[in-house]
Motif scaffolding. Sequence first.
Motif, mmCIF file in Angstrom:
data_model
loop_
_atom_site.group_PDB
_atom_site.id
_atom_site.type_symbol
_atom_site.label_atom_id
_atom_site.label_comp_id
_atom_site.label_asym_id
_atom_site.label_seq_id
_atom_site.Cartn_x
_atom_site.Cartn_y
_atom_site.Cartn_z
ATOM 1 N N ALA A 93 0.831 -1.206 0.000
ATOM 2 C CA ALA A 93 0.000 0.000 0.000
ATOM 3 C C ALA A 93 0.864 1.253 0.000
ATOM 4 O O ALA A 93 0.502 2.266 -0.616
ATOM 5 C CB ALA A 93 -0.932 0.001 1.205
ATOM 6 N N THR A 97 -1.467 2.994 -3.576
ATOM 7 C CA THR A 97 -2.790 2.404 -3.385
ATOM 8 C C THR A 97 -3.656 2.532 -4.625
ATOM 9 O O THR A 97 -4.787 2.056 -4.634
ATOM 10 C CB THR A 97 -3.507 3.075 -2.196
ATOM 11 O OG1 THR A 97 -3.599 4.475 -2.440
ATOM 12 C CG2 THR A 97 -2.786 2.791 -0.902
ATOM 13 N N ASP A 98 -3.122 3.157 -5.681
ATOM 14 C CA ASP A 98 -3.894 3.261 -6.909
ATOM 15 C C ASP A 98 -3.733 2.021 -7.784
ATOM 16 O O ASP A 98 -4.428 1.875 -8.781
ATOM 17 C CB ASP A 98 -3.507 4.521 -7.676
ATOM 18 C CG ASP A 98 -2.022 4.567 -7.993
ATOM 19 O OD1 ASP A 98 -1.239 3.900 -7.284
ATOM 20 O OD2 ASP A 98 -1.641 5.281 -8.938
ATOM 21 N N ALA A 121 -7.905 -4.191 2.851
ATOM 22 C CA ALA A 121 -7.488 -3.393 1.691
ATOM 23 C C ALA A 121 -8.144 -2.007 1.726
ATOM 24 O O ALA A 121 -7.498 -1.003 1.411
ATOM 25 C CB ALA A 121 -7.856 -4.124 0.405
ATOM 26 N N LEU A 124 -6.396 0.150 4.295
ATOM 27 C CA LEU A 124 -5.068 0.578 3.872
ATOM 28 C C LEU A 124 -5.119 1.589 2.737
ATOM 29 O O LEU A 124 -4.095 2.160 2.380
ATOM 30 C CB LEU A 124 -4.232 -0.636 3.470
ATOM 31 C CG LEU A 124 -3.852 -1.582 4.615
ATOM 32 C CD1 LEU A 124 -3.096 -2.783 4.083
ATOM 33 C CD2 LEU A 124 -3.035 -0.862 5.670
ATOM 34 N N GLY A 125 -6.298 1.801 2.154
ATOM 35 C CA GLY A 125 -6.442 2.849 1.158
ATOM 36 C C GLY A 125 -6.510 2.375 -0.281
ATOM 37 O O GLY A 125 -6.488 3.206 -1.193
ATOM 38 N N PHE A 126 -6.572 1.079 -0.521
ATOM 39 C CA PHE A 126 -6.701 0.605 -1.889
ATOM 40 C C PHE A 126 -8.059 1.047 -2.438
ATOM 41 O O PHE A 126 -9.089 0.838 -1.806
ATOM 42 C CB PHE A 126 -6.578 -0.920 -1.965
ATOM 43 C CG PHE A 126 -5.161 -1.414 -1.851
ATOM 44 C CD1 PHE A 126 -4.341 -1.457 -2.962
ATOM 45 C CD2 PHE A 126 -4.660 -1.842 -0.632
ATOM 46 C CE1 PHE A 126 -3.041 -1.914 -2.862
ATOM 47 C CE2 PHE A 126 -3.369 -2.293 -0.522
ATOM 48 C CZ PHE A 126 -2.546 -2.327 -1.637
#
Length: 139
Positions: A93, A97-98, A121, A124-126
């Motif tokens: 991440a 995260t993109d 996920a 964590l910012g995905f």
Amino acid sequence: MKFRRQSNDNVEINLAPLIDVVFLLLIFFMVTTTFTRETRLGVVLPEASGQPRVEVADHVEVVIGAGGEYLVNGEQLLRHDEATLRSVLLPLARAGTDRPLVITADASSPHQAVVRVMDVAGQLGFVNITITTQAPSGG
């Protein structure tokens, strides 16, 4: 000695109070009974349609086995808990995260394992989470 004659009164059981009590009990049970209506959701599960997506070279892949075991980018995790999964996905991440995160689950894998991966996920910012599907067999 004069004995008194016993009167032969006709002994009857009055049924009116008994019927009243039965009707009152019937009314009581009818009023106090709760009529619950069981509702169920009709769920139609989606099937894959369309053409397979072009593979993206730089993606994170999480494979969930039938027993709930995780493989992240081909490496099997020692434990199947949230903390271990978070510790493996955290460096990925930080790298970005993109990038797409692809979740591939066995048909008999526990639903909780898939939800756990999606939850970690998301925390964590995905932002690009994909669940792989299999095209339906047959016509």
